[in-house]
Design a protein around this motif. Structure first.
Motif, PDB file in Angstrom:
ATOM      1  N   UNK A  98       0.913  -1.495  -0.137  1.00 41.39           N
ATOM      2  CA  UNK A  98       0.207   0.090   0.329  1.00 41.39           C
ATOM      3  C   UNK A  98       0.911   1.285  -0.301  1.00 41.39           C
ATOM      4  N   UNK A  99       0.411   2.479  -0.092  1.00 38.58           N
ATOM      5  CA  UNK A  99       1.085   3.532   0.182  1.00 38.58           C
ATOM      6  C   UNK A  99       1.997   3.465   1.073  1.00 38.58           C
ATOM      7  N   UNK A 100       3.662   3.384   1.448  1.00 43.50           N
ATOM      8  CA  UNK A 100       3.752   3.858   2.642  1.00 43.50           C
ATOM      9  C   UNK A 100       4.282   2.357   3.319  1.00 43.50           C
ATOM     10  N   UNK A 101       3.958   1.754   2.511  1.00 39.45           N
ATOM     11  CA  UNK A 101       3.636   0.189   3.432  1.00 39.45           C
ATOM     12  C   UNK A 101       4.182  -0.664   2.334  1.00 39.45           C
ATOM     13  N   UNK A 102       5.779  -0.664   2.900  1.00 33.86           N
ATOM     14  CA  UNK A 102       6.551  -1.679   2.200  1.00 33.86           C
ATOM     15  C   UNK A 102       6.757  -3.158   3.367  1.00 33.86           C
ATOM     16  N   UNK A 103       6.833  -4.259   2.402  1.00 30.67           N
ATOM     17  CA  UNK A 103       7.118  -5.677   3.215  1.00 30.67           C
ATOM     18  C   UNK A 103       8.164  -6.425   2.590  1.00 30.67           C
ATOM     19  N   UNK A 104       8.941  -7.247   3.370  1.00 33.36           N
ATOM     20  CA  UNK A 104      10.193  -8.307   2.685  1.00 33.36           C
ATOM     21  C   UNK A 104       9.761  -9.008   2.076  1.00 33.36           C
ATOM     22  N   UNK A 105      10.016  -9.511   1.026  1.00 28.66           N
ATOM     23  CA  UNK A 105       9.105 -10.424  -0.005  1.00 28.66           C
ATOM     24  C   UNK A 105       8.990 -11.509   1.296  1.00 28.66           C
ATOM     25  N   UNK A 106       8.557 -12.882  -0.141  1.00 29.41           N
ATOM     26  CA  UNK A 106       8.241 -14.110   0.876  1.00 29.41           C
ATOM     27  C   UNK A 106       9.616 -15.311   0.819  1.00 29.41           C
ATOM     28  N   UNK A 107      10.581 -14.721  -0.274  1.00 31.32           N
ATOM     29  CA  UNK A 107      11.890 -15.273  -0.534  1.00 31.32           C
ATOM     30  C   UNK A 107      12.913 -14.703   0.802  1.00 31.32           C
ATOM     31  N   UNK A 145      -8.210 -20.716   0.387  1.00 29.35           N
ATOM     32  CA  UNK A 145      -7.241 -20.866  -1.173  1.00 29.35           C
ATOM     33  C   UNK A 145      -7.277 -19.595  -2.049  1.00 29.35           C
ATOM     34  N   UNK A 146      -5.399 -19.985  -2.476  1.00 22.28           N
ATOM     35  CA  UNK A 146      -4.756 -19.116  -3.712  1.00 22.28           C
ATOM     36  C   UNK A 146      -5.146 -19.791  -4.665  1.00 22.28           C
ATOM     37  N   UNK A 147      -4.947 -19.105  -5.789  1.00 18.21           N
ATOM     38  CA  UNK A 147      -4.851 -19.522  -6.751  1.00 18.21           C
ATOM     39  C   UNK A 147      -3.543 -19.899  -7.391  1.00 18.21           C
ATOM     40  N   UNK A 148      -2.756 -18.929  -7.110  1.00 17.66           N
ATOM     41  CA  UNK A 148      -1.262 -19.797  -7.490  1.00 17.66           C
ATOM     42  C   UNK A 148      -0.708 -19.256  -5.799  1.00 17.66           C
ATOM     43  N   UNK A 149       0.581 -20.403  -5.723  1.00 16.47           N
ATOM     44  CA  UNK A 149       1.382 -19.848  -4.797  1.00 16.47           C
ATOM     45  C   UNK A 149       1.969 -18.563  -5.073  1.00 16.47           C
ATOM     46  N   UNK A 150       2.768 -18.017  -3.998  1.00 25.17           N
ATOM     47  CA  UNK A 150       2.988 -16.697  -3.855  1.00 25.17           C
ATOM     48  C   UNK A 150       4.530 -16.448  -4.181  1.00 25.17           C
ATOM     49  N   UNK A 151       5.185 -17.715  -3.941  1.00 23.60           N
ATOM     50  CA  UNK A 151       6.450 -17.759  -4.849  1.00 23.60           C
ATOM     51  C   UNK A 151       6.879 -19.181  -4.841  1.00 23.60           C
ATOM     52  N   UNK A 152       8.166 -19.776  -5.696  1.00 25.21           N
ATOM     53  CA  UNK A 152       8.106 -20.738  -6.406  1.00 25.21           C
ATOM     54  C   UNK A 152       9.662 -21.307  -5.738  1.00 25.21           C
ATOM     55  N   UNK A 153      10.138 -22.697  -5.664  1.00 29.56           N
ATOM     56  CA  UNK A 153      10.933 -23.146  -5.627  1.00 29.56           C
ATOM     57  C   UNK A 153      12.275 -22.435  -6.036  1.00 29.56           C
ATOM     58  N   UNK A 154      12.352 -21.828  -7.917  1.00 27.43           N
ATOM     59  CA  UNK A 154      13.437 -21.119  -8.483  1.00 27.43           C
ATOM     60  C   UNK A 154      13.252 -19.792  -8.097  1.00 27.43           C
ATOM     61  N   UNK A 155      12.714 -18.987  -7.110  1.00 25.14           N
ATOM     62  CA  UNK A 155      12.799 -17.699  -6.987  1.00 25.14           C
ATOM     63  C   UNK A 155      13.511 -17.604  -5.531  1.00 25.14           C
ATOM     64  N   UNK A 156      12.696 -18.943  -4.520  1.00 28.41           N
ATOM     65  CA  UNK A 156      13.923 -19.326  -3.281  1.00 28.41           C
ATOM     66  C   UNK A 156      14.973 -19.112  -3.239  1.00 28.41           C
ATOM     67  N   UNK A 157      15.434 -20.107  -4.613  1.00 23.55           N
ATOM     68  CA  UNK A 157      17.092 -20.594  -4.475  1.00 23.55           C
ATOM     69  C   UNK A 157      17.562 -19.501  -5.696  1.00 23.55           C
ATOM     70  N   UNK A 158      16.897 -18.720  -6.366  1.00 22.24           N
ATOM     71  CA  UNK A 158      17.676 -17.465  -6.293  1.00 22.24           C
ATOM     72  C   UNK A 158      18.000 -16.274  -5.573  1.00 22.24           C
ATOM     73  N   UNK A 159      17.032 -16.133  -4.740  1.00 21.55           N
ATOM     74  CA  UNK A 159      17.109 -15.588  -3.440  1.00 21.55           C
ATOM     75  C   UNK A 159      18.280 -15.617  -2.169  1.00 21.55           C
ATOM     76  N   UNK A 160      18.496 -17.242  -2.286  1.00 22.73           N
ATOM     77  CA  UNK A 160      19.414 -18.144  -1.487  1.00 22.73           C
ATOM     78  C   UNK A 160      20.657 -17.887  -1.548  1.00 22.73           C
ATOM     79  N   UNK A 161      20.753 -17.518  -3.834  1.00 21.29           N
ATOM     80  CA  UNK A 161      22.491 -17.689  -4.178  1.00 21.29           C
ATOM     81  C   UNK A 161      22.607 -15.955  -3.538  1.00 21.29           C
TER      82      UNK A 161
END
Length: 375
Positions: A98-107, A145-161
């Motif tokens: 939201x305006x002025x509201x940021x959050x760390x990513x799920x990764x 229920x979500x329509x799709x996951x909020x992250x993926x293994x690939x996004x997680x692995x890329x962030x960890x790298x």
């Protein structure tokens, strides 16, 4: 004044229904933004002003956990609790909710929380973020229920790298190997972990192929018409396995919750069962009562093994008793993980003080990852 939500406040925000449209955007357009951690922690007055104009913030538990850079100093009040980011993090590690509201990513969130969770808790949390549900205790059923996951293994692995040796990275890497992908509910996650984890960790050591992945079937009432079925859990059959003279693709395990209780649901279940059988998938249902009954689960898995042609290893009476205790311990520990109260490390500490033999987090950390048998 911007605020950067972190830790458990970030998890709560990610689970809010108001943020669904942001988090569930189609791939690859994930809503990560470039940014920096705000230079200073917000004052109570600034937080009060943000709360007044942001329904999202107003609905979160207080104090709000926020992230500040190294050198900004820690502070805690009734409204805000800061966490110091001691090392630089990738610029694309944030969401704008939201305006002025940021959050760390799920990764990045799971990296922050890793030191605070037992390894099993971390696996369960990752399974939620990689799945199609969000835990929200205040609403009916305690989840949506979500329509799709909020992250993926690939996004997680890329962030960890990108993080390198950042604290928590090694623990997340380990847990990520065993997290469920595509789970549709907390109960599906726990059932999958019980089925898939290695016997040394209280699981049955079955080969979980997929969760809620689409399988093409033929409609029984019209064999010319194709359809899709998504088994809760699909267990892999070894190549060349047959059943009743036909090739066996695998074994499907469905959790039979309360949404299966109506006559209409029974009709759907029967149609699904027949269509899966027709393509070489043997199907089993697990009710809530059966899930809780260790003797029943042992018998069910023995039958699944016979279908799959993967008999369990022979064990001495003493070893069999030990493995059964581990299975019961895993069941109990999973039942204690509700997605809200994260106290697995405290439970492990109390068990260690009492010198109990039940599985604890220290044992999870000490056993080589190969012991899980999930590769």
């Amino acid at each position: 004044m911007d605020i950067m939500l972190s830790h458990f406040t970030a998890l709560e925000a990610i689970r809010r229904q108001e943020t669904r449209w942001i988090l569930e955007k189609d791939r690859p357009a994930r809503p990560r933004i470039m940014g920096n951690v705000p230079a200073d922690a917000p004052s109570d007055g600034e937080v009060t002003a943000l709360l007044a104009r942001s329904p999202l913030l107003a609905g979160l538990s207080q104090p709000l956990e926020t992230l500040v850079p190294h050198g900004a100093g820690r502070r805690r009040s009734r409204l805000v609790k800061t966490h110091v980011c001691a090392q630089p993090i990738p610029a694309s590690s944030f969401l704008e909710l939201a305006p002025g509201v940021r959050c760390v990513s799920p990764e990045h969130l799971v990296v922050q929380l890793a030191p605070l969770l037992s390894e099993l808790e971390l696996i369960v949390l990752l399974s939620e973020l990689l799945g199609a549900y969000a835990i929200v205790p205040a609403i009916e059923d305690g989840m949506f229920q979500r329509r799709r996951p909020v992250t993926t293994r690939e996004l997680m692995a890329s962030h960890l790298d990108a993080l390198g040796s950042f604290p928590g990275v090694a623990k997340v890497r380990r847990a990520l190997r065993y997290a469920c992908v595509g789970s549709g509910s907390p109960r599906e996650t726990k059932l999958s972990l019980r089925l898939g984890l290695n016997p040394a960790r209280g699981g049955y050591g079955l080969d979980v192929l997929s969760m809620n992945a689409p399988l093409e079937v033929r409609r029984i009432h019209n064999m010319m018409k194709k359809g899709i079925r998504k088994p809760d859990i699909l267990l892999r059959a070894p190549a060349g396995t047959t059943r009743n003279g036909r090739a066996l693709l695998g074994a499907a395990v469905e959790y039979d919750g309360k949404d299966h209780a109506t006559e209409e649901a029974h009709q759907r279940d029967a149609a699904r069962h027949n269509e899966l059988t027709a393509i070489g998938v043997v199907e089993y249902l697990v009710t809530k009562a059966q899930y809780r009954d260790l003797a029943y689960m042992d018998g069910l898995v023995a039958q699944i093994r016979r279908d799959l042609g993967t008999p369990a290893r022979r064990a001495t009476l003493a070893k069999a008793r030990q493995l059964r205790e581990l299975r019961q311990g895993l069941y109990v520990e999973l039942e204690l993980i509700d997605g809200v109260n994260w106290n697995g490390l405290e439970r492990a500490r109390r068990r260690a003080e009492k010198n109990e033999d039940a599985p604890n987090n220290e044992e999870w950390e000490a056993v080589p990852v190969e012991a899980y048998g999930l590769d």
